[in-house]
Design an enzyme around this catalytic site. Structure first.
Site, PDB file in Angstrom:
ATOM      1  N   GLU A  32      41.138  88.939   8.412  1.00 23.52           N
ATOM      2  CA  GLU A  32      40.613  87.077   8.106  1.00 23.52           C
ATOM      3  C   GLU A  32      39.008  88.166   8.271  1.00 23.52           C
ATOM      4  O   GLU A  32      38.503  88.812   8.542  1.00 23.52           O
ATOM      5  CB  GLU A  32      40.552  87.454   9.514  1.00 23.52           C
ATOM      6  CG  GLU A  32      39.897  86.117  10.608  1.00 23.52           C
ATOM      7  CD  GLU A  32      39.796  84.909   9.948  1.00 23.52           C
ATOM      8  OE1 GLU A  32      39.284  84.897   8.737  1.00 23.52           O
ATOM      9  OE2 GLU A  32      40.875  84.210   9.723  1.00 23.52           O
ATOM     10  N   LEU A  36      37.930  85.337  14.317  1.00 29.10           N
ATOM     11  CA  LEU A  36      39.871  85.024  14.862  1.00 29.10           C
ATOM     12  C   LEU A  36      40.050  83.661  15.586  1.00 29.10           C
ATOM     13  O   LEU A  36      39.243  83.509  16.137  1.00 29.10           O
ATOM     14  CB  LEU A  36      39.940  86.321  15.405  1.00 29.10           C
ATOM     15  CG  LEU A  36      39.607  88.114  15.389  1.00 29.10           C
ATOM     16  CD1 LEU A  36      40.588  88.627  16.284  1.00 29.10           C
ATOM     17  CD2 LEU A  36      41.139  88.010  13.690  1.00 29.10           C
ATOM     18  N   GLY A  37      41.545  83.551  15.047  1.00 28.85           N
ATOM     19  CA  GLY A  37      41.834  82.105  15.001  1.00 28.85           C
ATOM     20  C   GLY A  37      41.646  81.221  14.254  1.00 28.85           C
ATOM     21  O   GLY A  37      42.153  80.318  14.426  1.00 28.85           O
ATOM     22  N   GLY A 113      40.957  88.743   2.369  1.00 26.02           N
ATOM     23  CA  GLY A 113      42.233  90.138   1.686  1.00 26.02           C
ATOM     24  C   GLY A 113      42.233  88.917   0.183  1.00 26.02           C
ATOM     25  O   GLY A 113      42.465  87.656   0.400  1.00 26.02           O
ATOM     26  N   SER A 180      40.453  57.427   8.170  1.00 23.29           N
ATOM     27  CA  SER A 180      41.297  57.161   9.479  1.00 23.29           C
ATOM     28  C   SER A 180      42.219  57.522   9.456  1.00 23.29           C
ATOM     29  O   SER A 180      42.831  57.753  11.153  1.00 23.29           O
ATOM     30  CB  SER A 180      41.176  55.969   9.848  1.00 23.29           C
ATOM     31  OG  SER A 180      42.466  55.407   9.167  1.00 23.29           O
ATOM     32  N   GLY A 181      42.584  59.643   9.057  1.00 32.56           N
ATOM     33  CA  GLY A 181      43.382  59.717  10.195  1.00 32.56           C
ATOM     34  C   GLY A 181      43.098  60.690  11.000  1.00 32.56           C
ATOM     35  O   GLY A 181      42.343  60.536  12.047  1.00 32.56           O
ATOM     36  N   GLU A 202      38.938  52.394   5.878  1.00 24.15           N
ATOM     37  CA  GLU A 202      40.121  53.090   5.663  1.00 24.15           C
ATOM     38  C   GLU A 202      40.631  52.820   3.919  1.00 24.15           C
ATOM     39  O   GLU A 202      40.511  51.871   3.828  1.00 24.15           O
ATOM     40  CB  GLU A 202      40.902  53.145   6.677  1.00 24.15           C
ATOM     41  CG  GLU A 202      42.559  53.270   6.379  1.00 24.15           C
ATOM     42  CD  GLU A 202      42.654  54.821   5.517  1.00 24.15           C
ATOM     43  OE1 GLU A 202      43.440  55.081   4.696  1.00 24.15           O
ATOM     44  OE2 GLU A 202      42.440  55.732   6.806  1.00 24.15           O
ATOM     45  N   HIS A 442      57.505  59.157  39.985  1.00 20.59           N
ATOM     46  CA  HIS A 442      57.269  57.854  40.411  1.00 20.59           C
ATOM     47  C   HIS A 442      55.986  58.754  41.474  1.00 20.59           C
ATOM     48  O   HIS A 442      55.927  59.263  42.477  1.00 20.59           O
ATOM     49  CB  HIS A 442      58.125  56.557  40.811  1.00 20.59           C
ATOM     50  CG  HIS A 442      56.923  55.305  41.003  1.00 20.59           C
ATOM     51  ND1 HIS A 442      56.581  54.327  40.308  1.00 20.59           N
ATOM     52  CD2 HIS A 442      56.190  55.056  42.225  1.00 20.59           C
ATOM     53  CE1 HIS A 442      56.084  53.427  41.046  1.00 20.59           C
ATOM     54  NE2 HIS A 442      55.709  53.888  41.638  1.00 20.59           N
TER      55      HIS A 442
END
Length: 463
Positions: A32, A36-37, A113, A180-181, A202, A442
């Site tokens: 990486e 990380l992530g 890499g 507009s995703g 959009e 409920h």
């Protein structure tokens, strides 16, 4: 070999695959070059949800009188503090991955890499020095980045992508969001909520176009209620920077329209990170910008696998994680089944939230199903009324012949937490009868799922 497995990329596909591989007694390394992530933890899923939470808290405060609470004095968003909180949340999550790597004895190789043969990875670090590592298996999990249109080149200052949108040093007074995703709608929602005047553009006839048509209409109503300008069937033709302003020319069904804004956010999709990772040299086959893989993520080269945004399927964090686990378990010789891409939940964290799984009503009809549709509005939900969150509904689509749940489309408060019930129900081939006869607590928002199932068969109680 230096390792049993080397993974290039530490996003939700890469780091999850690494941890599962370690659990299966493999010696694992992850390459990486950044945090990380990956994008999800650092520049996507997690920090954007932090921003949206801040916007939601501000919304509560500005409408506190609706809940019988009086606030004296001015309530205003501190933009820089909101951004700082978001970055802090992301940094904390990234440190969490560091901890998990240490706990599972996973080596982090920092650098860029690339494949150097079927069993070799070359890693170039920040100062340009290169080292080679060998492994029995290699997984490519390099993810994607913001897509650029030829007429909407990002300069990182006035025309920006999602990374810049979550690290601006000053809140813009106005913003045009192109696309507009999920990404575009979430940022449009955030900025409009804290006081920026947003125009959402959009290209297609409706916003969030992958969702069920009724969901799209509901979100547009909710956005317009926030005073957001929504333009569909519209194309941004050009952006000119004049005196620190963006002059945006938009082609609309009624003719060209020119809008002036402080910032233009391009959210027109993503582009896979497949350049410069040695695919051509290694002989890995690519098609339409994606790495070709089989059901267990094997590429055309023995010992090389690929998962996540760079392969077929929806570009979602939870999909990448599932693919990573399946891929690693197959490498380890565990009996696994291919991922069911027809039962993947999709979530958009706007206000109201959107969650969906399976076929839309239109898609079910086009597939030739005779269907029953059940819909339950949150205006009829006691929990929604008590929470002050009555916008939205649950819509369920069933095969009329067998009662099979073909699709579910939810829009409302907290529906991203409710969709998991649908995913499990579809996994277990649950019928409409079983859903409506399963007692739901409920008062909860989740009762709307039971009620929608009942509505499809004329047995709804609270409508």
């Amino acid at each position: 070999m230096d390792y049993d497995l080397i993974i290039i990329g530490s996003g939700p596909g890469g780091y999850v695959a690494a941890i599962r591989a370690s659990q299966l007694k493999m010696k694992v390394a992850v390459v990486e070059r950044a945090e990380l992530g990956g994008i999800c933890l650092n520049w996507g899923c997690i920090p954007t949800k932090s921003l949206l939470k801040s916007a939601q808290v501000f919304e509560y405060l500005t409408h506190s009188s609706d809940y019988g609470i009086t606030i004296t004095g001015e309530v205003r968003p501190d933009f820089n503090a909101i951004i700082a909180r978001s970055r802090g949340v992301a940094e904390g999550m990234s440190k969490g991955i560091q901890f998990l790597f240490k706990k599972n004895n996973i080596t982090h190789i920092k650098g860029t890499g690339r494949l150097a043969g079927s069993n070799n990875v070359e890693v170039e670090d920040a100062d340009g020095s290169k080292n080679n590592y060998s492994a029995k298996s290699i997984i490519l999990a390099t993810g994607a980045r913001s897509k650029e249109l030829p007429n909407l080149k990002q300069d990182g200052k006035k025309i920006i992508g999602y990374r810049e949108a979550m690290t601006l040093t000053k809140q813009p007074g106005s913003m045009v969001v192109v696309g507009s995703g999920a990404i575009g709608s979430e940022f449009a929602n955030f900025y409009q909520s804290i006081g920026t005047s947003v125009t959402l553009v959009e290209f297609l006839p409706r916003i969030v176009p992958v969702e069920d048509e009724e969901v799209s209409k509901q979100l547009e109503r909710s956005f317009k209620k926030m005073k957001m300008k929504v333009m569909t069937d519209s194309i941004v033709e050009s952006v000119e920077i004049l005196k620190d302003k963006c002059i945006v020319t938009i082609k609309t069904p009624k003719g060209p329209e020119i809008i002036e804004s402080d910032i233009v956010l391009s959210a027109v999709g993503i582009t896979t990170n497949i350049e410069g990772i040695g695919l051509e040299k290694a002989g890995v086959k690519i098609e339409k910008g994606k790495v070709l893989v089989d059901d267990f993520y094997r590429t055309s080269v023995a010992g090389v696998y690929a998962i996540g945004d760079i392969v077929h399927g929806p570009a979602l964090a939870h999909v990448a994680s599932a693919e990573g686990i399946i891929c690693v378990e197959k490498i380890a010789g565990v009996a696994v089944e291919p991922l069911d891409y027809k039962n993947i939940p999709g979530c958009t964290y706007t206000s109201p939230e959107i969650a969906s799984c399976g076929l839309t009503e239109t898609a079910a009809k086009e597939a030739g199903y005779d269907i029953k549709v059940g819909k339950f509005p949150f205006t009829a939900s006691g929990k929604a009324s008590a929470s002050g969150a009555k916008d939205g509904f649950v819509k369920l689509i069933f095969d009329a012949t067998y009662g099979e749940l073909l699709g579910a489309h939810l829009i409302g408060a907290n529906v991203t937490e409710m969709i998991a019930e649908i995913v499990v129900a579809r996994k277990l081939e649950t019928t409409a009868h079983e859903l409506m006869k399963s007692v739901h607590p409920h008062p909860t928002m989740s009762e709307a799922i039971m009620e929608a199932a009942a509505a499809a068969y004329g047995e709804v109680i609270h409508l």
